[in-house]
Design a protein around this motif. Structure first.
Motif, PDB file in Angstrom:
ATOM      1  N   GLY A 369       2.076  -5.527 -10.626  1.00  0.00           N
ATOM      2  CA  GLY A 369       2.101  -4.275  -9.852  1.00  0.00           C
ATOM      3  C   GLY A 369       3.603  -4.262  -9.476  1.00  0.00           C
ATOM      4  N   LEU A 370       3.664  -3.217  -8.625  1.00  0.00           N
ATOM      5  CA  LEU A 370       5.097  -2.952  -7.840  1.00  0.00           C
ATOM      6  C   LEU A 370       4.753  -3.125  -6.513  1.00  0.00           C
ATOM      7  N   ALA A 371       6.028  -3.510  -5.898  1.00  0.00           N
ATOM      8  CA  ALA A 371       5.843  -3.956  -4.439  1.00  0.00           C
ATOM      9  C   ALA A 371       7.122  -3.763  -3.764  1.00  0.00           C
ATOM     10  N   VAL A 372       7.294  -3.212  -2.633  1.00  0.00           N
ATOM     11  CA  VAL A 372       8.433  -3.147  -1.621  1.00  0.00           C
ATOM     12  C   VAL A 372       7.973  -3.803  -0.360  1.00  0.00           C
ATOM     13  N   VAL A 373       8.968  -4.610   0.091  1.00  0.00           N
ATOM     14  CA  VAL A 373       8.786  -5.472   1.308  1.00  0.00           C
ATOM     15  C   VAL A 373      10.025  -5.312   2.173  1.00  0.00           C
ATOM     16  N   SER A 374       9.803  -5.281   3.475  1.00  0.00           N
ATOM     17  CA  SER A 374      10.680  -5.342   4.658  1.00  0.00           C
ATOM     18  C   SER A 374      10.165  -6.156   5.638  1.00  0.00           C
ATOM     19  N   SER A 375      10.715  -6.320   6.679  1.00  0.00           N
ATOM     20  CA  SER A 375      10.437  -7.296   7.866  1.00  0.00           C
ATOM     21  C   SER A 375       8.948  -7.118   8.433  1.00  0.00           C
ATOM     22  N   ARG A 376       8.620  -5.760   8.482  1.00  0.00           N
ATOM     23  CA  ARG A 376       7.197  -5.714   9.127  1.00  0.00           C
ATOM     24  C   ARG A 376       6.127  -4.855   8.324  1.00  0.00           C
ATOM     25  N   THR A 379       4.432  -2.559   1.007  1.00  0.00           N
ATOM     26  CA  THR A 379       3.743  -1.407   0.301  1.00  0.00           C
ATOM     27  C   THR A 379       3.698  -1.765  -1.187  1.00  0.00           C
ATOM     28  N   ALA A 380       2.496  -1.652  -1.765  1.00  0.00           N
ATOM     29  CA  ALA A 380       2.474  -2.124  -3.385  1.00  0.00           C
ATOM     30  C   ALA A 380       1.291  -1.097  -4.097  1.00  0.00           C
ATOM     31  N   LEU A 381       1.480  -1.204  -5.426  1.00  0.00           N
ATOM     32  CA  LEU A 381       0.805  -0.567  -6.333  1.00  0.00           C
ATOM     33  C   LEU A 381       0.233  -1.479  -7.463  1.00  0.00           C
ATOM     34  N   PRO A 382      -0.973  -1.667  -7.273  1.00  0.00           N
ATOM     35  CA  PRO A 382      -1.540  -2.575  -8.536  1.00  0.00           C
ATOM     36  C   PRO A 382      -1.477  -1.952  -9.783  1.00  0.00           C
TER      37      PRO A 382
END
Length: 453
Positions: A369-376, A379-382
């Motif tokens: 998938g695709l993922a964006v992460v930050s401290s809190r 967000t992801a798309l499988p």
């Protein structure tokens, strides 16, 4: 087919052919010539000429796709030559190739190229007999630069291409219809733009029964609203209107991720000196080999926009390669994805090592998938179909892709970050890339150190 074959091998090609047969439209396939893309790459499969021979003559198979192992062609690689001898129509993939090497590449059997980024490059290849596929993708904006190549004499040898377009661009701007609109808006005569989209492309791929409304040809055509906008109102296949049957849940091919998520300590770099930094070129698929003085203790360097790029082996639970990249613009967090041309290992870019690890871990947790992460926030798309495609209806894919990109924008990201991310490991496009082994110099065709102390 090239992408899924690098993950799933011949079964991936079978999957694409089977899914294509379930629509009333034509899904025509060029078989992947380079699985893996180069002898140094390690993906999910290796396909030899004998593997491809079984697909020759199958309905929907019309040739051999982008021959990207240019060194192999020039060296006379026997298996590559055998693959090229299987088909009359062979597509090229030779960015920056010129002079006698270009002559040899064409002599070997390649007939087209979609990797031209300058008018001079396209003109040289055209004058040596190649078809030029003028590309306009999400991040590969070549149409405007190459359009002066097209005139009444050259239009029969010029076509449009859209390699690669994310779902949001396809839904919002279109496909070949978008290329027609942009070409006409840039001054190309309507008749030439339409020819590039229809008859020229049919001629290139040997589809002599279609490409024009004429006696003896298939009545495959679209009805558009007007010659200024070219919005498709109706589509006809063999004279019968095609009605969208709506969403159907696909059966996804199995493609297990066997990845070992790194620890932050696994992706540390040490030392200082001149670093080989991958320079993103906005609007292009190519990169620049930037030489920047770097102290590892000062990475990430958000002031100079030098961030860490990590590629994790998705197939054999191997290690992770580390590089540096300029141009993503992130000020915090990380992004990662399992769409990573051409081997499709997991690729990530980020400001903080723990966030990079979290982003890679999220992709592994999803099974691709695709993922964006930050401290809190995460967000992801499988991408449950081989880690490359979503099984969701395209409207939902577009919506979720928009949410991903909005999250990335809030972190400072460049536009279309996942498309640029997917090309970081593409070892057949100059100048430098990063793989699960580390930094790769495309022009030297060799792994190179990140830092020269």
């Amino acid at each position: 087919p090239h992408e899924i074959a690098n993950v799933c091998g011949a079964s991936g090609i079978e999957y694409m052919l089977a899914e294509g047969a379930r629509t009333s439209l034509d899904i025509l396939v060029m078989l992947p010539s380079c699985v893996p893309a180069t002898p140094l790459d390690v993906g999910g499969a290796v396909l030899a000429a004998t593997d491809l021979a079984g697909f020759r003559g199958r309905e929907g198979v019309i040739g051999l796709a982008e021959v990207m192992n240019v060194p192999g062609v020039l060296a006379g690689d026997e298996d590559l030559r055998a693959k090229m001898n299987l088909f009359e129509v062979v597509d090229g993939h030779a960015p920056f190739l010129s002079g006698k090497d270009l002559n040899a590449y064409i002599y070997a059997g390649t007939g087209s190229d979609h990797e031209c980024t300058t008018l001079a490059e396209a003109r040289e290849k055209l004058l040596r007999g190649m078809y030029i596929l003028v590309r306009e993708g999400s991040t590969e904006k070549n149409l405007k630069d190459l359009l002066p190549l097209v005139d009444a004499c050259t239009a029969p040898r010029c076509c449009f291409a859209t390699d690669d377009r994310h779902a949001d661009m396809l839904a919002g701007e279109g496909h070949i219809d978008d290329c027609i609109r942009k070409a006409v808006a840039s001054g190309l005569k309507v008749e030439m733009a339409l020819r590039m989209a229809t008859l020229s492309a049919a001629g290139r791929f040997g589809l002599h029964d279609r490409g024009a409304l004429a006696p003896g040809r298939l009545a495959d055509f679209c009805v558009v609203d007007d010659p200024e906008r070219f919005h498709v109102l109706q589509t006809f296949k063999r004279g019968v209107e095609v009605i969208d049957a709506g969403y159907r849940l696909p059966v996804c091919p199995a493609a297990t991720l066997n990845a070992r998520v790194p620890e932050p300590r696994d992706i540390r770099i040490a030392g200082k000196g001149e670093a080989r930094v991958i320079g993103i070129v906005p609007g292009q698929i190519t990169t620049r080999d930037l030489r920047c003085p770097v102290d590892a203790a000062g990475i990430p360097d958000t002031g100079r926009d030098i961030l860490k790029a990590v590629v994790t082996d998705r197939y054999r639970a191997g290690g992770s390669g580390i590089g540096l990249v300029h141009g993503f613009g992130l000020q915090e967090g990380a992004i990662a994805g399992s769409v990573s041309h051409d081997s499709h290992n997991i690729v990530a870019v980020g400001v903080d090592d723990p966030d990079i690890v979290r982003a890679i871990g999220e992709v592994v947790r999803l099974g691709g998938g695709l993922a964006v992460v930050s401290s809190r926030e995460v967000t992801a798309l499988p991408l449950e179909c081989a880690g490359l495609m979503s099984a969701l209806p395209y409207g939902e894919v577009v919506q979720r892709l928009g949410t991903l990109e909005e999250h990335a924008r809030r972190l400072g990201s460049i536009e279309n970050p996942f498309m640029y991310l997917s090309f970081l490991a593409l070892t057949v496009i100059p100048e430098i890339r990063v793989t699960e082994r580390g930094v790769f110099d495309v022009l030297a065709f060799a792994d190179v150190p990140l830092l020269e102390e």
